[in-house]
Design an enzyme around this catalytic site. Structure first.
Site, PDB file in Angstrom:
ATOM      1  N   GLY A   1      38.071 -20.546 -87.343  1.00 15.53           N
ATOM      2  CA  GLY A   1      39.154 -20.097 -88.381  1.00 15.53           C
ATOM      3  C   GLY A   1      39.600 -18.891 -87.682  1.00 15.53           C
TER       4      GLY A   1
ATOM      5  CB  CYS B   1      35.157 -29.026 -87.336  1.00 16.32           C
ATOM      6  SG  CYS B   1      36.610 -29.017 -88.338  1.00 16.32           S
TER       7      CYS B   1
ATOM      8  CG  HIS C   1      43.773 -29.458 -84.183  1.00 15.17           C
ATOM      9  ND1 HIS C   1      44.623 -29.743 -85.045  1.00 15.17           N
ATOM     10  CD2 HIS C   1      42.589 -29.369 -84.826  1.00 15.17           C
ATOM     11  CE1 HIS C   1      44.125 -29.542 -86.354  1.00 15.17           C
ATOM     12  NE2 HIS C   1      42.919 -29.097 -86.291  1.00 15.17           N
TER      13      HIS C   1
ATOM     14  CG  HIS D   1      38.105 -33.366 -89.891  1.00 15.23           C
ATOM     15  ND1 HIS D   1      39.137 -32.788 -90.890  1.00 15.23           N
ATOM     16  CD2 HIS D   1      37.558 -32.329 -89.475  1.00 15.23           C
ATOM     17  CE1 HIS D   1      38.959 -31.489 -91.158  1.00 15.23           C
ATOM     18  NE2 HIS D   1      37.776 -31.380 -90.253  1.00 15.23           N
TER      19      HIS D   1
HETATM   20  N1  LIG Z   1      34.008 -25.732 -93.260  1.00 17.56           N
HETATM   21  C1  LIG Z   1      34.303 -26.350 -92.459  1.00 17.56           C
HETATM   22  O1  LIG Z   1      34.432 -27.514 -92.481  1.00 17.56           O
HETATM   23  C2  LIG Z   1      34.545 -25.726 -91.150  1.00 17.56           C
HETATM   24  C3  LIG Z   1      34.603 -24.469 -91.136  1.00 17.56           C
HETATM   25  N2  LIG Z   1      34.950 -23.739 -89.797  1.00 17.56           N
HETATM   26  C4  LIG Z   1      35.134 -22.132 -90.022  1.00 17.56           C
HETATM   27  O2  LIG Z   1      33.893 -21.495 -89.993  1.00 17.56           O
HETATM   28  C5  LIG Z   1      34.254 -20.221 -90.918  1.00 17.56           C
HETATM   29  C6  LIG Z   1      33.604 -20.269 -92.097  1.00 17.56           C
HETATM   30  O3  LIG Z   1      34.034 -21.425 -92.881  1.00 17.56           O
HETATM   31  P1  LIG Z   1      33.182 -21.932 -94.199  1.00 17.56           P
HETATM   32  O4  LIG Z   1      31.659 -22.164 -93.839  1.00 17.56           O
HETATM   33  O5  LIG Z   1      33.653 -23.318 -94.410  1.00 17.56           O
HETATM   34  O6  LIG Z   1      33.383 -21.001 -95.281  1.00 17.56           O
HETATM   35  P2  LIG Z   1      32.768 -20.868 -96.608  1.00 17.56           P
HETATM   36  O7  LIG Z   1      34.016 -20.443 -97.483  1.00 17.56           O
HETATM   37  O8  LIG Z   1      32.118 -21.912 -96.989  1.00 17.56           O
HETATM   38  O9  LIG Z   1      31.648 -19.805 -96.187  1.00 17.56           O
HETATM   39  C7  LIG Z   1      31.894 -18.325 -96.254  1.00 17.56           C
HETATM   40  C8  LIG Z   1      30.935 -17.485 -96.583  1.00 17.56           C
HETATM   41  O10 LIG Z   1      31.214 -16.078 -96.294  1.00 17.56           O
HETATM   42  C9  LIG Z   1      30.965 -15.182 -97.333  1.00 17.56           C
HETATM   43  N3  LIG Z   1      31.968 -14.048 -97.066  1.00 17.56           N
HETATM   44  C10 LIG Z   1      33.208 -13.861 -97.553  1.00 17.56           C
HETATM   45  N4  LIG Z   1      33.517 -12.728 -96.921  1.00 17.56           N
HETATM   46  C11 LIG Z   1      32.562 -12.184 -96.642  1.00 17.56           C
HETATM   47  C12 LIG Z   1      32.363 -10.819 -95.934  1.00 17.56           C
HETATM   48  N5  LIG Z   1      33.308  -9.930 -95.881  1.00 17.56           N
HETATM   49  N6  LIG Z   1      31.201 -10.432 -95.512  1.00 17.56           N
HETATM   50  C13 LIG Z   1      30.104 -11.307 -95.337  1.00 17.56           C
HETATM   51  N7  LIG Z   1      30.275 -12.485 -95.975  1.00 17.56           N
HETATM   52  C14 LIG Z   1      31.322 -12.801 -96.546  1.00 17.56           C
HETATM   53  C15 LIG Z   1      31.353 -16.033 -98.542  1.00 17.56           C
HETATM   54  O11 LIG Z   1      30.817 -15.614 -99.649  1.00 17.56           O
HETATM   55  C16 LIG Z   1      30.928 -17.549 -98.082  1.00 17.56           C
HETATM   56  O12 LIG Z   1      29.361 -17.628 -98.454  1.00 17.56           O
HETATM   57  C17 LIG Z   1      35.756 -20.314 -90.874  1.00 17.56           C
HETATM   58  O13 LIG Z   1      36.165 -19.392 -89.957  1.00 17.56           O
HETATM   59  C18 LIG Z   1      36.041 -21.824 -90.606  1.00 17.56           C
HETATM   60  O14 LIG Z   1      37.587 -21.915 -90.140  1.00 17.56           O
HETATM   61  C19 LIG Z   1      34.644 -24.317 -88.605  1.00 17.56           C
HETATM   62  C20 LIG Z   1      34.480 -25.809 -88.461  1.00 17.56           C
HETATM   63  C21 LIG Z   1      34.311 -26.428 -89.902  1.00 17.56           C
HETATM   64  O1  LIG Z   2      37.822 -26.170 -88.570  1.00 17.92           O
HETATM   65  C1  LIG Z   2      38.171 -27.169 -89.395  1.00 17.92           C
HETATM   66  O2  LIG Z   2      39.270 -27.731 -89.218  1.00 17.92           O
HETATM   67  P1  LIG Z   2      40.416 -27.781 -87.967  1.00 17.92           P
HETATM   68  O3  LIG Z   2      39.860 -28.003 -86.747  1.00 17.92           O
HETATM   69  O4  LIG Z   2      41.254 -28.605 -88.595  1.00 17.92           O
HETATM   70  O5  LIG Z   2      40.997 -26.237 -87.937  1.00 17.92           O
HETATM   71  C2  LIG Z   2      37.348 -27.117 -90.577  1.00 17.92           C
HETATM   72  O6  LIG Z   2      37.405 -28.538 -91.217  1.00 17.92           O
HETATM   73  C3  LIG Z   2      37.874 -26.027 -91.371  1.00 17.92           C
HETATM   74  O7  LIG Z   2      39.253 -26.448 -91.894  1.00 17.92           O
HETATM   75  P2  LIG Z   2      39.786 -25.704 -93.208  1.00 17.92           P
HETATM   76  O8  LIG Z   2      40.726 -24.637 -92.708  1.00 17.92           O
HETATM   77  O9  LIG Z   2      40.761 -26.814 -93.635  1.00 17.92           O
HETATM   78  O10 LIG Z   2      38.680 -25.419 -94.105  1.00 17.92           O
END
Ligand SMILES: NC(=O)C1=CN([C@@H]2O[C@H](COP(=O)(O)OP(=O)(O)OC[C@H]3O[C@@H](n4cnc5c(N)ncnc54)[C@H](O)[C@@H]3O)[C@@H](O)[C@H]2O)C=CC1
Ligand SMILES: O=C(OP(=O)(O)O)[C@H](O)COP(=O)(O)O
Length: 339
Positions: A110, A140, A194, A220
């Protein structure tokens, strides 16, 4: 033991924490939460010390039965590597903290490539990550593309890739996001991020990607075409995919032809959180027409980057210099064999 902290214990962060805790050469020294939650309670059960960004919330955590080990700054001091799992865009704002603490850090897809200045995929560029302070694990979808394009390029050479990403609308537990009844071009322009993102890892690949999001949460789906330099048969393509330790072939005998059935299959296998860490390539779809390769692959967005984070940690610490050794260690510790 490599001391790892997870800043941002959400969808990705909690999975990385469990994958790290399973490794023989790593331990979790802390995870951070912003507010008490069901995830924080599970972290307590798992024995992960909890640190919080805002110490004024300490009472709220303790009232919820969540002991607070200290501030995020204190957590950074105890760690060799921070895995930043905060939402896209937030991670960048943490860079100053990591620089100040002089600690190694990994961001997720992200964030922009420039935040770390180096984007990672274990099979593609592990050796280039050795000893680095900052690394970004690509998103991802890009991770899934890197794995399969790299292995085909190494074996047969890739002239060009054209890929369409049908992306899940939100993760299953995310109740606030849609779409509920639409196919959304995301983005409406071409290419999607991507292709350029893949070029941060594999710069020589000619790739154009298009992406949309649909009302589903499970995974996806990619529709991929690759023009190859050398002649290849379908069987040869299947053989290199079968051999790859992070690509799984969904066999026709399973009769699986959807993300939903695939997720159910992985759940029945007893995988933690029903996570599909590998690319799920639909074997029946793999086809060669002249020098063009066609196939569909499912990507479990919550899972595939998790094991890449573990390898990124090992590369940055520099003791394990061989990518395949690290990949094997990571997979074995999770008792993970690709489909
Ligand atoms: N969920 C997905 O499908 C995927 C996500 N990503 C990437 O991984 C990263 C995290 O995404 P997710 O896990 O989905 O997000 P999420 O929203 O599920 O988790 C983020 C966590 O960080 C916490 N948080 C927010 N602000 C904070 C701060 N200032 N300090 C510490 N903790 C904080 C939130 O409370 C939450 O627990 C992003 O960059 C996203 O693009 C990458 C691949 C797949
Ligand atoms: O890394 C992801 O997607 P991406 O490879 O399309 O950026 C995750 O599914 C997070 O996507 P989101 O930004 O829709 O939460």
């Amino acid at each position: 033991m490599i001391k790892v902290a997870v800043n941002g214990y959400g969808t990705i962060g909690k999975r990385v924490a469990d994958a790290v805790a399973a490794q023989k050469d790593m331990e979790i020294i802390g995870v951070s939460k912003t507010k008490p939650s069901s995830e924080a309670l599970i972290a307590v059960q798992r024995g992960y010390p909890i640190y919080i960004a805002d110490l004024s919330k300490k009472d709220a955590f303790e009232k919820a039965g969540i002991p607070v080990a200290g501030s995020v700054e204190e957590m950074l001091k105890k760690a060799d590597v921070i895995v930043d799992g905060t939402p896209g865009g937030v991670g960048e704002t943490n860079k100053k903290l990591y620089e100040k603490a002089g600690v190694k850090a990994i961001w997720q897809g992200g964030e922009d490539h420039e935040v770390a200045g180096f984007s990672f995929n274990a099979h593609a560029n592990y050796k280039d990550a050795i000893g680095r302070q900052f690394v970004r694990v690509v998103s991802c979808n890009t991770t899934g593309l890197c794995r399969v394009i790299k292995v085909v390029d190494d074996a047969f050479g890739v002239v060009k890739v054209r890929a369409v990403m049908v992306r899940r609308g939100a993760d299953p537990h995310v109740v606030k996001k849609g779409p509920i009844d639409a196919v959304v071009l995301d983005p409406p322009t071409i290419p999607s991020h991507h292709g350029p993102d893949l070029n941060t890892v594999l710069p020589h690949i000619n790739i154009v990607t298009m992406a949309m999001i649909v009302p589903t949460t499970q995974m996806h789906m990619h529709a991929i075409t690759m023009e190859l330099k050398k002649d290849a048969s379908r069987d040869e393509i299947l053989a290199i995919m079968r051999k790859h330790n992070r690509i799984g072939l969904i066999q026709p005998k399973t009769a699986i032809k959807s993300t939903a059935e695939l997720k159910e299959y992985v759940m029945d296998m007893g995988r933690p959180r029903s996570d599909l860490w590998e690319n799920g390539v639909f074997e029946a779809s793999v086809n060669m027409v002249g020098k063009e390769l066609f196939f569909f692959q499912a990507i479990h967005q919550e899972a595939d980057v998790v094991i890449e984070n573990v390898d990124a940690i090992r590369a940055m610490m520099g003791e394990v210099k061989d990518p395949e050794t690290s990949i094997r260690m990571t997979n074995e510790a999770l008792q993970f064999t690709a489909l």
